[in-house]
Enzyme design. Structure first.
Site, PDB file in Angstrom:
ATOM      1  N   GLU A 256       0.846  -1.183   0.000  1.00  0.00           N
ATOM      2  CA  GLU A 256       0.000   0.000   0.000  1.00  0.00           C
ATOM      3  C   GLU A 256       0.885   1.239   0.000  1.00  0.00           C
ATOM      4  O   GLU A 256       2.052   1.189   0.389  1.00  0.00           O
ATOM      5  CB  GLU A 256      -0.897   0.041   1.240  1.00  0.00           C
ATOM      6  CG  GLU A 256      -1.947  -1.051   1.288  1.00  0.00           C
ATOM      7  CD  GLU A 256      -2.787  -0.986   2.552  1.00  0.00           C
ATOM      8  OE1 GLU A 256      -3.823  -1.663   2.580  1.00  0.00           O
ATOM      9  OE2 GLU A 256      -2.399  -0.268   3.512  1.00  0.00           O
ATOM     10  N   PHE A 264      -0.636   1.528  -8.086  1.00  0.00           N
ATOM     11  CA  PHE A 264       0.569   1.412  -8.911  1.00  0.00           C
ATOM     12  C   PHE A 264       0.823  -0.054  -9.229  1.00  0.00           C
ATOM     13  O   PHE A 264       0.692  -0.919  -8.356  1.00  0.00           O
ATOM     14  CB  PHE A 264       1.787   1.974  -8.169  1.00  0.00           C
ATOM     15  CG  PHE A 264       3.098   1.706  -8.864  1.00  0.00           C
ATOM     16  CD1 PHE A 264       3.587   2.583  -9.822  1.00  0.00           C
ATOM     17  CD2 PHE A 264       3.832   0.562  -8.574  1.00  0.00           C
ATOM     18  CE1 PHE A 264       4.789   2.331 -10.478  1.00  0.00           C
ATOM     19  CE2 PHE A 264       5.031   0.295  -9.224  1.00  0.00           C
ATOM     20  CZ  PHE A 264       5.511   1.174 -10.178  1.00  0.00           C
ATOM     21  N   PHE A 331       2.663  -4.220  -6.482  1.00  0.00           N
ATOM     22  CA  PHE A 331       1.348  -3.608  -6.368  1.00  0.00           C
ATOM     23  C   PHE A 331       1.414  -2.607  -5.214  1.00  0.00           C
ATOM     24  O   PHE A 331       1.819  -2.959  -4.106  1.00  0.00           O
ATOM     25  CB  PHE A 331       0.259  -4.632  -6.037  1.00  0.00           C
ATOM     26  CG  PHE A 331      -0.080  -5.586  -7.158  1.00  0.00           C
ATOM     27  CD1 PHE A 331       0.449  -5.446  -8.420  1.00  0.00           C
ATOM     28  CD2 PHE A 331      -0.961  -6.634  -6.918  1.00  0.00           C
ATOM     29  CE1 PHE A 331       0.128  -6.327  -9.442  1.00  0.00           C
ATOM     30  CE2 PHE A 331      -1.289  -7.525  -7.928  1.00  0.00           C
ATOM     31  CZ  PHE A 331      -0.751  -7.379  -9.190  1.00  0.00           C
ATOM     32  N   GLU A 332       1.024  -1.370  -5.461  1.00  0.00           N
ATOM     33  CA  GLU A 332       0.908  -0.348  -4.412  1.00  0.00           C
ATOM     34  C   GLU A 332      -0.460   0.302  -4.578  1.00  0.00           C
ATOM     35  O   GLU A 332      -0.728   0.918  -5.599  1.00  0.00           O
ATOM     36  CB  GLU A 332       1.993   0.724  -4.577  1.00  0.00           C
ATOM     37  CG  GLU A 332       3.416   0.257  -4.380  1.00  0.00           C
ATOM     38  CD  GLU A 332       3.897   0.434  -2.953  1.00  0.00           C
ATOM     39  OE1 GLU A 332       3.086   0.868  -2.102  1.00  0.00           O
ATOM     40  OE2 GLU A 332       5.079   0.146  -2.703  1.00  0.00           O
ATOM     41  N   GLN A 333      -1.308   0.156  -3.549  1.00  0.00           N
ATOM     42  CA  GLN A 333      -2.617   0.800  -3.651  1.00  0.00           C
ATOM     43  C   GLN A 333      -2.843   1.720  -2.469  1.00  0.00           C
ATOM     44  O   GLN A 333      -2.170   1.629  -1.446  1.00  0.00           O
ATOM     45  CB  GLN A 333      -3.720  -0.241  -3.751  1.00  0.00           C
ATOM     46  CG  GLN A 333      -4.100  -0.896  -2.450  1.00  0.00           C
ATOM     47  CD  GLN A 333      -5.483  -1.522  -2.508  1.00  0.00           C
ATOM     48  OE1 GLN A 333      -6.292  -1.205  -3.363  1.00  0.00           O
ATOM     49  NE2 GLN A 333      -5.749  -2.424  -1.584  1.00  0.00           N
TER      50      GLN A 333
END
Length: 867
Positions: A256, A264, A331-333
């Site tokens: 995250e 991302f 993964f970056e949220q």
């Protein structure tokens, strides 16, 4: 003013409205949003944990219980423990594939390993599975990254239909649940203690801010997403070993980022890819993103790729698997950091975040399956290309050695984690002015499948072009370990130099003979401080020898370097046999080199009863912690002393220090942090304690604070600041601001330091050069005391590896990296940098231990008490 009040009132109304809304997590089927039916025999998360996904932050134990329950109910799922955290919590690999594949998993794995062996030919058939790895929970505060493991597992185990069955027939999905259980446990506690019937969305609410040291990091406060290459933490060792065990074709890390962000996905900036990573792998990444784009578009969700998170540092989860022929994914949220939170993009719900992570992971699994043959062929071609690149390299092998068995053993252990073949050196080799002897030296040939990992560890890459880095730019591991090492050219290296293959080195040493006079401990070994602390803790009186001596023993004279520790036998609280057992334990367990003296007289140097020897006191260390302190830097110091040296460390938060009784502490460690808000009373407390005889050891921001508050008589220099006489170059185009920042900052590089080995802070070092990790642009000016900077940046061009602008390199050359001064009865020892950065700067870490054991054993240039 009225407009401001009206705007503020409106903001309050919006906030109150958001806080008052109800929150009920959606069913797991809705979060997954897949056009499938589900097997009712497979339990849902709430059936096992009592909480639906998104209702609270799941603890590691809850996620493990759920995974085990699914594995018990499904013939698609199996589980094994791949490691444990510092705190002993298990780390699980949960494998999902078809029931038929589950019965022959090891056969599949063995066949898959052929794709990473350039000496074997593997054929891609319609039945050949692709391997996908999902790493959950690298950062404990990024909870959707690990809470999404449950709905993803539910989908893989319970979804019905031809599509999922076809996918599982030729896909093996390994979920790592979860890699940072200690940090996740802290974060779950911080959030869940605020669980409320009326959830609060205000971002200032305690639920969303957490408490120091927060849950991002592991037990010792290390960021595990920087640990794939140095592997100094057990969680990282488990992850790297597991990755090599299966060699995944796609490896995703679920993270995250800021609450106001979108989502991302890899890759980062394409021009920021490390040269050792594959352009072909990057192209596959971009092609697979077309399928992920379909997922985001169908949801109407915004996302970003090819920005910010560059893949230059090779110790990320988004880079290291690329060294193994896989396609790494990050993964970056956007993060809720709780259950609901108001943001610039509206009110975020935690169940939404879990669902989006799981849906994107499913999309990536489908994309991996769709590009299955391409991924497998890429992996095979990647390792064949690696051998070709090794053959074209002007270096054919690396040779290395060290007099320090502890650092040497740790480095061999590092290479073993990376599956790098290491051999004993079978004949003497001279390289770069160093004679490498057989029996003491090791060689790593480059012609190996993991050639790119070898280069990623060993190469020095000085970057001249202006480049912005998200993380460090230089990390050469032999330099960090302060080893003697050299690149060997083909003419200086042949098969006749290769001896037996090795994977580890035994650090235990032979116990010394009995002595009725004294024992002398060689301080140069990495774990010598652990042996010395054990003796001090037993109540023994020890002395430090400040010069080189020729010790007399029954076996002959032995040369001992400065800083050797004298353990007298007479006049102690223990009998001679008990003392001998303790020093023998130090040799066996700590690898300490210990000699039994046969005479108090020495052949040269100070006699063992000489006037120049000084007492070594048992350290009682206080580590300053709390909200103002950089938890990573603090955790490193705690790890060094507690984990490595088995020394107890008292921790007191900075804001409580002025009200604490400090009289019993011999040392205060002040890590990087922001201490100015604590006011003058904090500085006065530290100053008074030092004057009474304490040793203050401060690093980075802590050192700047001590200098600015005149706790130490030293001026700091910031080379990023423009000298007064430097003319401005005129207005600059705003588009060039990134270049300006790069010119004036150092994100992390290796510099050459010059150390005074005659100074107590230089005890244990065999030569005058010491690699240091440089981050930032602060150094110490050379003042009136010519003996106050025992470690300086080398003159000329000090850079060894990484990027620093020529401007900064020139300005830092010759300045102080460490400043040591007396104040009253005590001492102040300042480090401009982080001497134990990420626990792999084993060379410079000895200076911290010297500051602890010998911190009051020097004086300034002016004679007199307290000087």
């Amino acid at each position: 003013m009225l407009n401001r009040l009206l705007a503020a009132a409106a903001a309050v109304c919006i906030s109150v409205g958001a806080q008052a809304q109800s929150y009920t997590p959606r069913p797991v089927e809705d979060l997954l949003a897949q056009d499938v039916t589900y097997d009712s025999a497979i339990p849902k998360p709430e059936d096992v944990t009592g909480f639906a996904s998104g209702q609270i932050i799941s603890t590691p134990e809850m996620l493990h219980s759920y995974a085990r329950a699914v594995a018990a109910a499904s013939d698609r799922v199996s589980i094994e423990v791949i490691g444990r955290s510092h705190f002993g919590r298990p780390i699980l690999r949960v494998t999902s594939t078809s029931p038929a594949n589950q019965t022959r998993l090891e056969e599949i794995r063995e066949a898959h390993m052929a794709f990473s062996d350039p000496g074997r030919t593997a054929e891609v058939t319609e039945e050949t599975p692709v391997i996908v790895q999902m790493t959950h929970g690298v950062h404990g505060t990024e909870a959707s990254g690990y809470d999404s493991s449950a709905p993803l597992l539910y989908f893989l185990a319970a979804a019905q239909g031809e599509e999922i069955e076809a996918l599982l027939e030729t896909t093996v999905i390994n979920q790592i649940i979860l890699i940072n259980p200690d940090g996740a446990s802290r974060f779950a506690h911080d959030v869940n203690i605020h669980n409320a019937e009326a959830p609060v969305a205000d971002p200032q609410h305690r639920e969303h801010t957490g408490s120091w040291p927060w849950g991002r990091t592991n037990h010792y406060w290390f960021d595990l997403n920087r640990q794939w290459l140095p592997v100094t933490q057990p969680e990282a060792a488990a992850l790297v070993d597991a990755t090599h065990h299966w060699m995944p074709n796609v490896a995703a890390d679920l993270h995250e980022m800021g609450s106001n962000s979108t989502f991302f996905i890899s890759p980062g900036p394409v021009d920021g890819l490390h040269p050792l990573l594959s352009q072909a792998g990057l192209e596959l990444n971009l092609e697979m993103n077309e399928l992920l784009d379909e997922q985001f578009s169908a949801e109407g969700a915004l996302y970003v790729a090819e920005e910010r998170f560059d893949d230059f540092y090779l110790g990320y989860g988004s880079s290291y698997p690329g060294l193994l022929g896989g396609v790494p994914y990050l993964f970056e949220q956007s993060s809720v950091r709780g259950i609901i939170q108001d943001t610039e993009r509206g009110t975020l719900r935690y169940d939404d975040k879990i669902g989006q992570q799981a849906r994107t992971a499913i999309a990536l699994i489908r994309a991996s399956h769709a590009r299955r043959q391409d991924l497998l062929n890429h992996q095979q071609a990647f390792f064949r290309e690696s051998l070709r690149l090794a053959g074209e390299n002007a270096t054919s092998a690396y040779v290395f050695t060290s007099h320090d068995e502890g650092r040497l053993a740790a480095f061999l252990d590092l290479l073993a984690h990376h599956r790098i073949d290491v051999f004993e050196l079978d004949r003497a080799v001279t390289a770069s002015g160093v004679r490498y002897q057989p029996g003491q030296s090791y060689v790593v040939p480059l012609a190996q499948a993991n050639y790119r990992v070898i280069e990623g560890l060993f190469e020095t890459r000085v970057i001249e072009d202006k480049t912005a880095f998200y993380d460090v730019s230089g990390w050469t591991q032999p330099l960090a370990y302060d080893l003697d090492y050299a690149a060997l050219r083909p003419g200086a290296f042949g098969q006749d130099a290769i001896g037996d293959q090795v994977t580890a080195r035994i650090t235990a040493n032979e116990p010394p003979a009995n002595s009725s006079i004294a024992y002398v401990i060689d301080w140069s070994e990495f774990y010598a401080p652990r042996a010395v602390y054990r003796l001090l803790d037993a109540g023994l009186h020890l002395r430090v020898i400040p010069d080189e001596i020729e010790l007399q023993t029954e076996a002959g004279n032995v040369s001992m370097a400065r800083g050797s520790i004298l353990v007298p036998v007479a006049g102690q609280v223990l009998e001679a046999d008990a003392i001998h057992e303790l020093v023998s334990q130090g040799a066996r367990e700590d690898g300490a080199v210990i000699h039994a003296a046969s005479s108090s007289a020495t052949a040269s140097g100070s006699d063992l009863g000489g006037f120049s020897l000084s007492n070594v006191e048992r350290p009682n260390v206080l580590l300053v912690t709390g909200e103002s302190v950089n938890s990573g830097d603090a955790g490193e110091l705690w790890h060094l002393l507690d984990h490595h040296m088995h020394m107890p460390v008292v921790m007191i938060d900075a804001e409580n220090l002025s009200d604490s009784d400090l009289s019993g502490y011999t040392h205060i460690l002040l890590p990087d942090g922001r201490y100015d808000p604590l006011g003058e009373s904090f500085a006065e407390t530290l100053s008074g304690w030092v004057e009474d005889g304490g040793v203050l050891v401060a690093t980075r921001g802590g050192a700047r604070f001590a200098a600015e508050q005149e706790i130490a008589a030293v001026k700091t220099v910031d080379t990023a600041s423009r000298p007064e006489d430097e003319a401005p170059s005129g207005p600059q185009a705003y588009a060039t601001i990134d270049d300006w920042d790069v010119e004036h900052t150092i994100s992390g590089a290796l510099f050459e330091g010059v150390i005074d080995t005659t100074h107590p802070l230089g005890y244990g070092y065999r030569d005058a050069t010491l690699p240091v990790h440089k981050i930032g642009t602060t150094a110490f000016a050379t003042g009136e005391d010519p003996f106050a900077t025992p470690l300086r940046y080398a003159s000329g061009d000090p850079i060894l590896s990484g990027y620093a602008s020529q401007r900064n390199r020139d300005a830092l050359a010759g300045l102080g990296a460490v400043h040591a001064t007396r104040r009253g009865e005590g001492s102040v020892i300042l480090f401009a940098d982080d001497p134990y950065f990420r626990a792999y700067m084993l060379g410079s870490s000895k200076m911290v231990l010297n500051a602890i054991f010998f911190g009051n054993d020097f004086r300034g240039s002016a004679r007199g008490e307290g000087q």
